[in-house]
Design a protein around this motif. Structure first.
Motif, PDB file in Angstrom:
ATOM      1  N   UNK A 158      17.045  14.461  15.182  1.00 40.07           N
ATOM      2  CA  UNK A 158      18.165  14.737  14.276  1.00 40.07           C
ATOM      3  C   UNK A 158      19.306  15.296  15.107  1.00 40.07           C
ATOM      4  N   UNK A 159      20.474  14.669  15.005  1.00 44.31           N
ATOM      5  CA  UNK A 159      21.653  15.125  15.729  1.00 44.31           C
ATOM      6  C   UNK A 159      22.303  16.243  14.929  1.00 44.31           C
ATOM      7  N   UNK A 160      22.633  17.322  15.605  1.00 44.27           N
ATOM      8  CA  UNK A 160      23.222  18.478  14.916  1.00 44.27           C
ATOM      9  C   UNK A 160      24.180  19.207  15.846  1.00 44.27           C
ATOM     10  N   UNK A 161      25.277  19.702  15.289  1.00 44.05           N
ATOM     11  CA  UNK A 161      26.208  20.535  16.040  1.00 44.05           C
ATOM     12  C   UNK A 161      25.650  21.950  16.072  1.00 44.05           C
ATOM     13  N   UNK A 162      25.510  22.525  17.243  1.00 46.45           N
ATOM     14  CA  UNK A 162      25.028  23.895  17.414  1.00 46.45           C
ATOM     15  C   UNK A 162      26.222  24.788  17.715  1.00 46.45           C
ATOM     16  N   UNK A 163      26.672  25.491  16.705  1.00 44.46           N
ATOM     17  CA  UNK A 163      27.842  26.361  16.841  1.00 44.46           C
ATOM     18  C   UNK A 163      27.627  27.418  17.928  1.00 44.46           C
ATOM     19  N   UNK A 164      26.450  28.022  17.936  1.00 44.48           N
ATOM     20  CA  UNK A 164      26.165  29.094  18.898  1.00 44.48           C
ATOM     21  C   UNK A 164      26.274  28.610  20.341  1.00 44.48           C
ATOM     22  N   UNK A 165      25.911  27.351  20.576  1.00 46.40           N
ATOM     23  CA  UNK A 165      25.969  26.797  21.930  1.00 46.40           C
ATOM     24  C   UNK A 165      27.207  25.940  22.145  1.00 46.40           C
ATOM     25  N   UNK A 166      27.979  25.732  21.081  1.00 45.82           N
ATOM     26  CA  UNK A 166      29.209  24.952  21.136  1.00 45.82           C
ATOM     27  C   UNK A 166      28.964  23.552  21.708  1.00 45.82           C
ATOM     28  N   UNK A 167      27.900  22.908  21.198  1.00 51.83           N
ATOM     29  CA  UNK A 167      27.541  21.584  21.694  1.00 51.83           C
ATOM     30  C   UNK A 167      26.699  20.831  20.677  1.00 51.83           C
ATOM     31  N   UNK A 168      26.612  19.508  20.848  1.00 48.62           N
ATOM     32  CA  UNK A 168      25.727  18.677  20.049  1.00 48.62           C
ATOM     33  C   UNK A 168      24.331  18.752  20.647  1.00 48.62           C
ATOM     34  N   UNK A 169      23.332  18.759  19.784  1.00 48.04           N
ATOM     35  CA  UNK A 169      21.936  18.768  20.225  1.00 48.04           C
ATOM     36  C   UNK A 169      21.154  17.738  19.424  1.00 48.04           C
TER      37      UNK A 169
END
Length: 89
Positions: A16-27
């Motif tokens: 599942x593609x998700x934006x990780x705000x805490x890491x400021x990146x897509x995961x």
């Protein structure tokens, strides 16, 4: 493997593609963990919806970032991502 320009890649079903705000990146999330994508990989992957072709993705990226001749780089990433099971081509 070289991904065809008319292929319609999509995120593999176990990911599942998700934006990780805490890491400021897509995961890419999966049951056993997470794959942190760099900016380029995130931008390519988020366009892999199973509807757009590789050519569509390249055109969108070139327009969005004011770049040219991205086909080889996009295909190289798609090949790698498919090899690792992140994407279905």
């Amino acid at each position: 493997m070289t991904t065809p320009i008319d292929a319609k890649p999509k995120v593999a079903r176990h990911f599942r593609l998700q934006w990780e705000e805490a890491q400021n990146t897509w995961v890419l999330l999966y049951p056993e963990g997470m794959v942190k994508l760099n900016q380029s990989a995130g931008e390519i992957t988020r366009r892999c919806d199973g509807v757009r072709t590789v050519a569509d993705i390249v055109t969108d990226l070139e327009a969005t970032f004011g770049a040219q001749n991205l086909t080889a780089d996009v295909v190289a990433f798609l090949d790698l991502a498919a090899e690792r099971g992140w994407l279905e081509i």
